[in-house]
Scaffold this motif. Sequence first.
Motif, short mmCIF file in Angstrom:
data_model
loop_
_atom_site.label_atom_id
_atom_site.label_comp_id
_atom_site.label_asym_id
_atom_site.label_seq_id
_atom_site.Cartn_x
_atom_site.Cartn_y
_atom_site.Cartn_z
N GLN A 71 0.83 -1.20 0.00
CA GLN A 71 0.00 0.00 0.00
C GLN A 71 0.87 1.25 0.00
O GLN A 71 0.59 2.21 -0.72
CB GLN A 71 -0.94 0.00 1.21
N SER A 72 1.93 1.25 0.80
CA SER A 72 2.81 2.42 0.82
C SER A 72 3.51 2.59 -0.53
O SER A 72 3.66 3.71 -1.02
CB SER A 72 3.83 2.30 1.95
N PHE A 73 3.91 1.46 -1.15
CA PHE A 73 4.53 1.53 -2.47
C PHE A 73 3.53 2.05 -3.50
O PHE A 73 3.87 2.90 -4.33
CB PHE A 73 5.05 0.15 -2.88
N LYS A 74 2.29 1.57 -3.43
CA LYS A 74 1.25 2.02 -4.35
C LYS A 74 0.99 3.52 -4.18
O LYS A 74 0.89 4.26 -5.16
CB LYS A 74 -0.04 1.24 -4.10
N ASP A 75 0.90 3.97 -2.92
CA ASP A 75 0.68 5.39 -2.67
C ASP A 75 1.84 6.22 -3.21
O ASP A 75 1.64 7.29 -3.80
CB ASP A 75 0.51 5.64 -1.17
N GLU A 76 3.05 5.72 -3.01
CA GLU A 76 4.23 6.44 -3.50
C GLU A 76 4.23 6.54 -5.02
O GLU A 76 4.50 7.59 -5.60
CB GLU A 76 5.48 5.71 -3.01
N VAL A 77 3.88 5.43 -5.69
CA VAL A 77 3.83 5.43 -7.16
C VAL A 77 2.73 6.36 -7.65
O VAL A 77 2.93 7.14 -8.59
CB VAL A 77 3.63 3.99 -7.69
N GLU A 78 1.55 6.29 -7.02
CA GLU A 78 0.45 7.18 -7.43
C GLU A 78 0.83 8.64 -7.24
O GLU A 78 0.52 9.48 -8.08
CB GLU A 78 -0.81 6.84 -6.64
N LYS A 79 1.50 8.94 -6.14
CA LYS A 79 1.93 10.31 -5.89
C LYS A 79 2.92 10.76 -6.96
O LYS A 79 2.82 11.86 -7.49
CB LYS A 79 2.55 10.40 -4.49
N SER A 80 3.85 9.89 -7.28
CA SER A 80 4.85 10.21 -8.29
C SER A 80 4.21 10.41 -9.65
O SER A 80 4.52 11.37 -10.38
CB SER A 80 5.89 9.10 -8.36
N VAL A 81 3.27 9.51 -10.01
CA VAL A 81 2.60 9.62 -11.30
C VAL A 81 1.75 10.87 -11.37
O VAL A 81 1.76 11.59 -12.37
CB VAL A 81 1.75 8.35 -11.58
N SER A 82 1.02 11.17 -10.29
CA SER A 82 0.18 12.37 -10.31
C SER A 82 1.02 13.64 -10.40
O SER A 82 0.65 14.58 -11.10
CB SER A 82 -0.73 12.41 -9.08
N SER A 83 2.17 13.66 -9.72
CA SER A 83 3.02 14.85 -9.83
C SER A 83 3.60 14.96 -11.24
O SER A 83 3.69 16.06 -11.79
CB SER A 83 4.14 14.80 -8.79
N SER A 84 3.95 13.83 -11.84
CA SER A 84 4.46 13.87 -13.22
C SER A 84 3.38 14.34 -14.18
O SER A 84 3.64 15.13 -15.08
CB SER A 84 4.96 12.49 -13.65
N GLU A 87 2.95 18.03 -13.82
CA GLU A 87 4.05 18.75 -14.46
C GLU A 87 3.88 18.77 -15.97
O GLU A 87 4.09 19.80 -16.61
CB GLU A 87 5.38 18.09 -14.10
N VAL A 88 3.48 17.64 -16.54
CA VAL A 88 3.28 17.58 -17.99
C VAL A 88 2.12 18.49 -18.40
O VAL A 88 2.22 19.22 -19.39
CB VAL A 88 3.02 16.12 -18.44
N GLU A 89 1.04 18.46 -17.63
CA GLU A 89 -0.10 19.32 -17.96
C GLU A 89 0.27 20.79 -17.85
O GLU A 89 -0.14 21.60 -18.68
CB GLU A 89 -1.29 18.99 -17.05
N SER A 90 1.02 21.15 -16.82
CA SER A 90 1.42 22.55 -16.69
C SER A 90 2.38 22.94 -17.81
O SER A 90 2.31 24.06 -18.32
CB SER A 90 2.05 22.81 -15.32
N ALA A 91 3.24 22.02 -18.23
CA ALA A 91 4.13 22.32 -19.35
C ALA A 91 3.33 22.44 -20.64
O ALA A 91 3.63 23.27 -21.50
CB ALA A 91 5.19 21.23 -19.49
N TRP A 92 2.30 21.62 -20.79
CA TRP A 92 1.46 21.67 -21.99
C TRP A 92 0.71 22.99 -22.06
O TRP A 92 0.58 23.59 -23.11
CB TRP A 92 0.49 20.49 -21.98
N ARG A 93 0.21 23.46 -20.92
CA ARG A 93 -0.52 24.73 -20.89
C ARG A 93 0.43 25.92 -20.98
O ARG A 93 0.00 27.02 -21.24
CB ARG A 93 -1.34 24.83 -19.61
N GLY A 94 1.68 25.68 -20.74
CA GLY A 94 2.67 26.76 -20.81
C GLY A 94 2.82 27.48 -19.49
O GLY A 94 3.39 28.55 -19.43
N ASP A 95 2.29 26.93 -18.43
CA ASP A 95 2.43 27.53 -17.10
C ASP A 95 3.86 27.38 -16.63
O ASP A 95 4.66 26.65 -17.18
CB ASP A 95 1.51 26.83 -16.08
N ALA A 96 4.15 28.07 -15.56
CA ALA A 96 5.46 27.92 -14.96
C ALA A 96 5.56 26.54 -14.33
O ALA A 96 4.55 25.98 -13.92
CB ALA A 96 5.67 29.00 -13.89
N PRO A 97 6.73 25.96 -14.26
CA PRO A 97 6.85 24.64 -13.66
C PRO A 97 6.39 24.66 -12.20
O PRO A 97 6.58 25.64 -11.50
CB PRO A 97 8.33 24.31 -13.77
#
Length: 163
Positions: A71-84, A87-97
């Motif tokens: 569960q902790s590994f799953k939470d860590e992976v989900e957190k990492s994926v959601s942050s990625s 970041e990709v969505e903000s880069a796509w919109r042209g927002d600041a990182p």
Amino acid sequence: MIDLGLSKLALIGVVALVVIGPEKLPKVARMAGTLYGRAQRYLNEVKSEVSREIELEELRNLQKDVEQTAQSFKDEVEKSVSSSISEVESAWRGDAPAAPPPPSATVTDLERKARDFRRKKLVRSSAIPAWYKSRNGVRGRVMSGAARVRKYRPAAKSNRSFF
């Protein structure tokens, strides 16, 4: 437990022979042997059941630990994926990182301008490859209505000449 040596067993045998008598002694000895065997089997069953319960409890604890780790590994992976993804969505919109770059990385104004230019060019050119556009008939340029009519309905050749 009771310590029975050879001398004590001989004494018990002599007393039993005198008390019980030679005719009933073999039957009593068989009965005592069967009762002793039953008692041993019962004790072995109890010991094995207790050891199985202990092993089962250990397995439950191990399963709980594995589930918590998973569960902790799953939470860590989900957190990492959601942050990625953010970041990709903000880069796509042209927002600041979302997160500032690490302090060890120094970005000059020229590099920042080049990165912004690439982002804007990516947004303008879209992410659809040119071969896909040409295969599926996606227009690459804007055409007026008259130009589309001309392209898809070529003018009929006439025999008239103006000069």
